[in-house]
Motif scaffolding. Structure first.
Motif, PDB file in Angstrom:
ATOM      1  N   TRP A  78       0.840  -1.087   0.092  1.00 52.06           N
ATOM      2  CA  TRP A  78      -0.095   0.039   0.058  1.00 52.06           C
ATOM      3  C   TRP A  78       0.799   1.185   0.120  1.00 52.06           C
ATOM      4  O   TRP A  78       0.539   2.209  -0.684  1.00 52.06           O
ATOM      5  N   ILE A  79       1.826   1.208   0.960  1.00 53.37           N
ATOM      6  CA  ILE A  79       2.881   2.493   0.922  1.00 53.37           C
ATOM      7  C   ILE A  79       3.307   2.535  -0.458  1.00 53.37           C
ATOM      8  O   ILE A  79       3.347   3.749  -1.130  1.00 53.37           O
ATOM      9  N   GLU A  80       3.899   1.637  -1.353  1.00 52.30           N
ATOM     10  CA  GLU A  80       4.462   1.594  -2.589  1.00 52.30           C
ATOM     11  C   GLU A  80       3.274   2.048  -3.468  1.00 52.30           C
ATOM     12  O   GLU A  80       3.502   2.797  -4.343  1.00 52.30           O
ATOM     13  N   GLY A  81       2.251   1.918  -3.498  1.00 54.47           N
ATOM     14  CA  GLY A  81       1.063   2.119  -4.306  1.00 54.47           C
ATOM     15  C   GLY A  81       0.936   3.402  -4.039  1.00 54.47           C
ATOM     16  O   GLY A  81       0.620   4.176  -5.263  1.00 54.47           O
ATOM     17  N   TYR A  82       0.640   4.013  -2.862  1.00 53.86           N
ATOM     18  CA  TYR A  82       0.371   5.114  -2.832  1.00 53.86           C
ATOM     19  C   TYR A  82       1.635   6.287  -3.315  1.00 53.86           C
ATOM     20  O   TYR A  82       1.252   7.452  -3.845  1.00 53.86           O
ATOM     21  N   ALA A  83       2.730   5.714  -3.153  1.00 51.76           N
ATOM     22  CA  ALA A  83       4.033   6.607  -3.570  1.00 51.76           C
ATOM     23  C   ALA A  83       4.054   6.780  -5.229  1.00 51.76           C
ATOM     24  O   ALA A  83       4.140   7.570  -5.704  1.00 51.76           O
ATOM     25  N   LYS A  84       3.468   5.619  -6.005  1.00 52.82           N
ATOM     26  CA  LYS A  84       3.371   5.461  -7.274  1.00 52.82           C
ATOM     27  C   LYS A  84       2.217   6.211  -7.864  1.00 52.82           C
ATOM     28  O   LYS A  84       2.415   6.839  -8.850  1.00 52.82           O
ATOM     29  N   ASP A  85       1.302   6.348  -7.248  1.00 53.51           N
ATOM     30  CA  ASP A  85      -0.135   7.099  -7.499  1.00 53.51           C
ATOM     31  C   ASP A  85      -0.483   7.866  -6.599  1.00 53.51           C
ATOM     32  O   ASP A  85      -1.443   7.093  -5.458  1.00 53.51           O
ATOM     33  N   ALA A  86      -0.335   9.055  -6.307  1.00 54.92           N
ATOM     34  CA  ALA A  86      -0.954   9.841  -5.242  1.00 54.92           C
ATOM     35  C   ALA A  86      -2.646   9.806  -5.281  1.00 54.92           C
ATOM     36  O   ALA A  86      -3.042  10.260  -4.135  1.00 54.92           O
ATOM     37  N   MET A  87      -3.122   9.529  -6.445  1.00 54.99           N
ATOM     38  CA  MET A  87      -4.710   9.642  -6.617  1.00 54.99           C
ATOM     39  C   MET A  87      -5.160   8.492  -5.748  1.00 54.99           C
ATOM     40  O   MET A  87      -6.324   8.668  -5.492  1.00 54.99           O
ATOM     41  N   LEU A  88      -4.615   7.429  -5.260  1.00 55.23           N
ATOM     42  CA  LEU A  88      -4.821   6.577  -4.398  1.00 55.23           C
ATOM     43  C   LEU A  88      -5.153   6.859  -3.039  1.00 55.23           C
ATOM     44  O   LEU A  88      -5.796   6.393  -2.149  1.00 55.23           O
ATOM     45  N   LEU A  89      -4.440   7.894  -2.815  1.00 51.75           N
ATOM     46  CA  LEU A  89      -4.667   8.711  -1.447  1.00 51.75           C
ATOM     47  C   LEU A  89      -5.938   9.315  -1.163  1.00 51.75           C
ATOM     48  O   LEU A  89      -6.421  10.115  -2.159  1.00 51.75           O
TER      49      LEU A  89
END
Length: 118
Positions: A78-89
């Motif tokens: 999840w941390i990696e996902g948020y870092a790759k795509d800020a729209m997930l935040l």
């Protein structure tokens, strides 16, 4: 006291939060996460405080595009996902004096307490 609000200008919830902050006379810095995505380090710190689940923007296209594999993602994924795509935040995300204090804008009175407390 330094307050940053992370989000995107077109987000309705961000607009409501900003209008509320201004009505309260609370100074803040708005950071557009599309133009200035947060660092992996910052995201990891926010997740350690708020939890990865509360930070998920489950209503966004980026989240829906992940497919069913997101259901088994680890904390680190999840941390990696948020870092790759800020729209997930989830938006807005409030940071006070360098520490995440809240995400989303459902309870302004609760947020106000977090903003004014030490």
């Amino acid at each position: 006291m330094s307050i940053q609000v992370y989000g995107i200008p077109s987000c309705g919830t961000c607009k409501k939060a900003i209008a509320w902050l201004e009505a309260q006379g609370i100074a803040y810095e708005f950071i557009n996460t599309k133009d200035y995505p947060p660092s992996r380090t910052a995201i990891a710190e926010w997740v350690s405080i708020l939890g990865e689940r509360s930070m998920r923007n489950t209503s966004g296209q980026s989240y829906r595009a992940l497919g069913s594999e997101k259901e088994t993602w680890s904390h680190i994924q999840w941390i990696e996902g948020y870092a790759k795509d800020a729209m997930l935040l989830k938006r807005p995300l409030f940071v006070k004096d360098g520490k995440a204090i809240a995400v989303g804008f459902r309870n302004p009175e609760d947020l106000k307490q977090k903003l004014i407390s030490n």
